[in-house]
Design an enzyme around this catalytic site. Structure first.
Site, mmCIF file in Angstrom:
data_model
loop_
_atom_site.group_PDB
_atom_site.id
_atom_site.type_symbol
_atom_site.label_atom_id
_atom_site.label_comp_id
_atom_site.label_asym_id
_atom_site.label_seq_id
_atom_site.Cartn_x
_atom_site.Cartn_y
_atom_site.Cartn_z
ATOM 1 N N THR A 1 32.010 34.470 49.014
ATOM 2 C CA THR A 1 32.449 34.477 47.627
ATOM 3 C C THR A 1 33.905 34.883 47.449
ATOM 4 O O THR A 1 34.433 35.692 48.228
ATOM 5 C CB THR A 1 31.563 35.447 46.814
ATOM 6 O OG1 THR A 1 32.191 35.748 45.584
ATOM 7 C CG2 THR A 1 31.323 36.759 47.546
ATOM 8 N N GLU B 1 34.816 36.880 45.377
ATOM 9 C CA GLU B 1 34.840 38.322 45.080
ATOM 10 C C GLU B 1 35.378 39.123 46.258
ATOM 11 O O GLU B 1 35.846 40.254 46.085
ATOM 12 C CB GLU B 1 33.441 38.818 44.706
ATOM 13 C CG GLU B 1 32.993 38.446 43.313
ATOM 14 C CD GLU B 1 33.803 39.132 42.212
ATOM 15 O OE1 GLU B 1 33.805 40.370 42.157
ATOM 16 O OE2 GLU B 1 34.433 38.426 41.415
ATOM 17 N N LYS C 1 28.872 41.435 50.711
ATOM 18 C CA LYS C 1 29.171 40.044 51.091
ATOM 19 C C LYS C 1 30.251 39.988 52.179
ATOM 20 O O LYS C 1 30.313 39.039 52.959
ATOM 21 C CB LYS C 1 29.622 39.256 49.861
ATOM 22 C CG LYS C 1 28.475 38.889 48.911
ATOM 23 C CD LYS C 1 27.685 37.682 49.411
ATOM 24 C CE LYS C 1 26.678 37.195 48.382
ATOM 25 N NZ LYS C 1 25.978 35.985 48.808
HETATM 26 P P1 NAP Z 1 21.680 33.233 41.430
HETATM 27 O O1 NAP Z 1 21.535 32.228 40.343
HETATM 28 O O2 NAP Z 1 21.757 34.675 41.076
HETATM 29 O O3 NAP Z 1 20.437 33.023 42.418
HETATM 30 C C1 NAP Z 1 20.132 33.977 43.395
HETATM 31 C C2 NAP Z 1 18.824 33.620 44.084
HETATM 32 O O4 NAP Z 1 18.531 34.659 45.032
HETATM 33 C C3 NAP Z 1 17.606 33.518 43.157
HETATM 34 O O5 NAP Z 1 16.774 32.485 43.614
HETATM 35 C C4 NAP Z 1 16.931 34.863 43.355
HETATM 36 O O6 NAP Z 1 15.548 34.843 43.110
HETATM 37 C C5 NAP Z 1 17.177 35.066 44.851
HETATM 38 N N1 NAP Z 1 17.011 36.443 45.296
HETATM 39 C C6 NAP Z 1 17.546 37.568 44.761
HETATM 40 N N2 NAP Z 1 17.163 38.645 45.454
HETATM 41 C C7 NAP Z 1 16.352 38.201 46.444
HETATM 42 C C8 NAP Z 1 15.632 38.824 47.486
HETATM 43 N N3 NAP Z 1 15.643 40.148 47.670
HETATM 44 N N4 NAP Z 1 14.912 38.054 48.320
HETATM 45 C C9 NAP Z 1 14.854 36.714 48.156
HETATM 46 N N5 NAP Z 1 15.506 36.059 47.186
HETATM 47 C C10 NAP Z 1 16.250 36.800 46.353
HETATM 48 O O7 NAP Z 1 22.941 32.894 42.337
HETATM 49 P P2 NAP Z 1 23.769 31.516 42.434
HETATM 50 O O8 NAP Z 1 24.770 31.494 41.354
HETATM 51 O O9 NAP Z 1 22.833 30.396 42.628
HETATM 52 O O10 NAP Z 1 24.589 31.768 43.784
HETATM 53 C C11 NAP Z 1 24.069 31.396 45.043
HETATM 54 C C12 NAP Z 1 24.720 32.244 46.116
HETATM 55 O O11 NAP Z 1 26.133 32.031 46.118
HETATM 56 C C13 NAP Z 1 24.547 33.742 45.969
HETATM 57 O O12 NAP Z 1 24.461 34.286 47.260
HETATM 58 C C14 NAP Z 1 25.827 34.204 45.305
HETATM 59 O O13 NAP Z 1 26.076 35.564 45.618
HETATM 60 C C15 NAP Z 1 26.818 33.264 45.938
HETATM 61 N N6 NAP Z 1 27.981 32.904 45.133
HETATM 62 C C16 NAP Z 1 27.838 32.464 43.858
HETATM 63 C C17 NAP Z 1 28.952 32.065 43.129
HETATM 64 C C18 NAP Z 1 28.835 31.531 41.733
HETATM 65 O O14 NAP Z 1 29.870 31.463 41.043
HETATM 66 N N7 NAP Z 1 27.666 31.112 41.291
HETATM 67 C C19 NAP Z 1 30.214 32.097 43.744
HETATM 68 C C20 NAP Z 1 30.311 32.532 45.054
HETATM 69 C C21 NAP Z 1 29.188 32.914 45.748
HETATM 70 P P3 NAP Z 1 14.951 35.064 41.609
HETATM 71 O O15 NAP Z 1 15.015 33.730 40.953
HETATM 72 O O16 NAP Z 1 13.577 35.540 41.880
HETATM 73 O O17 NAP Z 1 15.832 36.083 40.962
HETATM 74 O O1 F7E Z 2 32.044 37.875 35.248
HETATM 75 C C1 F7E Z 2 34.101 39.548 32.746
HETATM 76 C C2 F7E Z 2 33.692 40.319 33.990
HETATM 77 O O2 F7E Z 2 29.630 38.185 35.686
HETATM 78 C C3 F7E Z 2 33.271 37.176 35.175
HETATM 79 C C4 F7E Z 2 28.944 35.753 40.481
HETATM 80 O O3 F7E Z 2 28.372 34.471 40.583
HETATM 81 O O4 F7E Z 2 31.161 34.851 40.545
HETATM 82 C C5 F7E Z 2 30.286 35.654 39.781
HETATM 83 O O5 F7E Z 2 30.798 36.965 39.634
HETATM 84 C C6 F7E Z 2 34.318 38.055 34.511
HETATM 85 C C7 F7E Z 2 34.368 39.482 35.060
HETATM 86 O O6 F7E Z 2 31.025 36.676 37.190
HETATM 87 C C8 F7E Z 2 31.541 40.163 30.272
HETATM 88 O O7 F7E Z 2 34.142 41.671 33.906
HETATM 89 C C9 F7E Z 2 33.694 40.213 30.356
HETATM 90 O O8 F7E Z 2 35.701 39.887 35.184
HETATM 91 O O9 F7E Z 2 30.466 35.922 34.953
HETATM 92 P P1 F7E Z 2 30.698 37.155 35.713
HETATM 93 P P2 F7E Z 2 31.742 37.402 38.425
HETATM 94 O O10 F7E Z 2 31.664 38.866 38.317
HETATM 95 O O11 F7E Z 2 33.074 36.789 38.582
HETATM 96 C C10 F7E Z 2 31.426 35.345 41.876
HETATM 97 C C11 F7E Z 2 32.329 34.373 42.570
HETATM 98 C C12 F7E Z 2 30.199 35.682 42.619
HETATM 99 O O12 F7E Z 2 30.175 35.616 43.838
HETATM 100 C C13 F7E Z 2 29.114 36.357 41.857
HETATM 101 O O13 F7E Z 2 27.863 36.222 42.550
HETATM 102 O O14 F7E Z 2 33.973 38.185 33.136
HETATM 103 N N1 F7E Z 2 33.261 39.819 31.581
HETATM 104 N N2 F7E Z 2 32.658 40.436 29.558
HETATM 105 C C14 F7E Z 2 31.923 39.780 31.566
HETATM 106 N N3 F7E Z 2 31.036 39.428 32.503
HETATM 107 C C15 F7E Z 2 29.715 39.467 32.153
HETATM 108 N N4 F7E Z 2 28.813 39.089 33.075
HETATM 109 N N5 F7E Z 2 29.296 39.866 30.913
HETATM 110 C C16 F7E Z 2 30.154 40.217 29.932
HETATM 111 O O15 F7E Z 2 29.769 40.592 28.836
#
Ligand code: NAP
Ligand code: F7E
Length: 346
Positions: free
Chosen positions: A125, A127, A153
């Site tokens: 990620t 992050e 991560k």
């Molecule tokens: P997500 O919507 O939060 O999905 C996470 C999945 O992991 C869900 O199926 C959840 O199951 C499962 N899970 C959580 N805890 C678990 C556990 N202990 N054992 C087994 N399964 C578990 O995440 P996503 O947005 O699809 O992202 C996919 C991956 O990419 C994640 O690893 C995330 O950290 C990474 N990532 C995401 C982004 C982004 O912008 N979306 C960017 C960079 C990296 P439930 O449905 O039961 O909760």
């Molecule tokens: O926050 C700000 C918050 O929670 C984005 C995950 O998929 O992407 C995701 O992580 C920004 C942050 O995503 C609210 O403080 C303001 O600066 O949508 P987010 P994230 O933290 O960037 C990365 C790449 C991953 O890997 C992660 O798994 O928005 N923000 N106000 C807020 N964020 C949330 N959630 N809620 C608010 O009310």
């Protein structure tokens, strides 16, 4: 026929990836968590729940992971499961370390002992960059993580790299920047906004509470990003790749675009609440995806404004259907909403 195991197939990315792999002729297995209320709405919404084999597994339970790999006998494993909400990682740092960090080693050990030619994709990620030291960020930019999520991560990133070099395992990291879609979880800021805009437009909600709206992110479209994951595993050697759009926008800009999509002014509805601020945030992210473009031919297609529009229109459509009494797989009506979660941190 190739076989793939996707962990976290009930999340945002899992169903899009499963859909892509099915279209490419894969036999797809996906893990889900055994919980009291099953979370299959996304698989149902994409119409693929009957096209994949679901296996119960929890990343904290090595036995269930071993069983998942044994049952699926995969050519490729996509390790997408995670406690992926950065904010929650401050509340559950040890669980996050276990689920997002150590579990990767569990899979790598299974591969090492069971079937060394399985290709492994680790969901890394943006992050990891945390307090960015240069912009845009690429595969060589140093990591300075700013949350327990990012620290976990980071461990997973390095252990994948270490097993690649130590044991010759095809272990890769996709360093994906934020990617969104109508299947995004409601806690994440983009979907929280698109859902609120739809509800405000329909008179179902009066305001929207947010935290740090100055934060900037490089937001892309999730269905395109899962194609990048697949390409990473089709490459002739295991490498790490950034996947991003190369554009950065603030949460405020997202608000402007989302509310104006419905001819509304965001400033009339949005309030900030310090309880929604994180102990540490990542102020700015902007990815440089030139390596993946050059080596794998992957490029983002959907631009920021179009992404916002897709999400707002999707939520509006869903709320309209809901008001008309239609039943369909969807997360929003059951979601408790922010106020239920707001709490003070020391
Ligand atoms: P997500 O919507 O939060 O999905 C996470 C999945 O992991 C869900 O199926 C959840 O199951 C499962 N899970 C959580 N805890 C678990 C556990 N202990 N054992 C087994 N399964 C578990 O995440 P996503 O947005 O699809 O992202 C996919 C991956 O990419 C994640 O690893 C995330 O950290 C990474 N990532 C995401 C982004 C982004 O912008 N979306 C960017 C960079 C990296 P439930 O449905 O039961 O909760
Ligand atoms: O926050 C700000 C918050 O929670 C984005 C995950 O998929 O992407 C995701 O992580 C920004 C942050 O995503 C609210 O403080 C303001 O600066 O949508 P987010 P994230 O933290 O960037 C990365 C790449 C991953 O890997 C992660 O798994 O928005 N923000 N106000 C807020 N964020 C949330 N959630 N809620 C608010 O009310």
């Amino acid at each position: 026929m190739k076989s793939a195991l996707i962990t976290g197939v009930t999340g945002q990315d899992g169903p899009y990836l499963a859909q892509l792999l099915i279209s490419k002729g894969y036999k797809v297995f996906g893990t889900f968590r055994r919980v009291s209320t099953p979370n299959f709405w996304r698989l149902q919404a994409l119409g693929i729940i009957d096209k994949i084999t679901l296996i119960p597994a929890d990343l904290t339970d090595m036995a269930s992971l071993l069983e998942a790999v044994t049952i699926s006998n995969p050519d490729e494993i996509y390790n997408l499961a995670a406690q992926s909400f950065v904010e929650s990682s401050f509340d559950q740092p040890l669980l996050t370390a276990d689920v997002d960090g150590s579990s990767t080693t569990k899979f790598l050990e299974i591969i090492r002992h069971l079937k060394k030619d399985i290709k492994f994709y680790q969901a890394s990620t943006s992050e990891l960059y945390g307090t960015v030291v240069e912009s845009p960020q690429n595969e060589k930019t140093p990591f300075v993580p700013n949350s327990p999520y990012a620290a976990a991560k980071l461990y997973a990133f390095h252990i994948s790299r270490i097993y690649r070099h130590s044991y010759g395992i095809f272990a890769t990291n996709g360093i994906l920047f934020n990617h969104e879609s109508p299947l995004r979880g409601l806690e994440f800021v983009t979907r929280k906004i698109s859902n609120a805009v739809a509800r405000i437009k329909l008179g179902l909600q009066n305001d929207l509470l947010l935290g740090n709206i100055e934060a900037k992110r490089d937001w892309g479209y999730a269905p395109e990003y899962v194609e990048g994951m697949w390409r990473i595993l089709q490459h002739d050697k295991p490498e790490d790749f950034v996947i991003a759009t190369g554009e950065t926008h603030s949460v405020k800009e997202f608000l402007e675009a989302a509310f104006s999509e419905m001819s509304l002014n965001w400033e009339d509805y949005v309030k900030t609440d310090k309880n929604l601020m994180r102990p540490m945030d990542v102020p700015l992210l902007c990815g440089d995806a030139s390596k993946v473009k050059e080596k794998l031919g992957w490029e983002p297609q959907t631009k920021f404004k179009e992404l916002v529009s897709i999400m707002v229109k999707s939520d509006l459509e869903k709320w309209k259907k809901h008001l008309a009494g239609e039943m369909f797989p969807w997360d929003a009506p059951n979601f408790a909403g922010d106020r239920a979660f707001i709490k003070r941190r020391n």
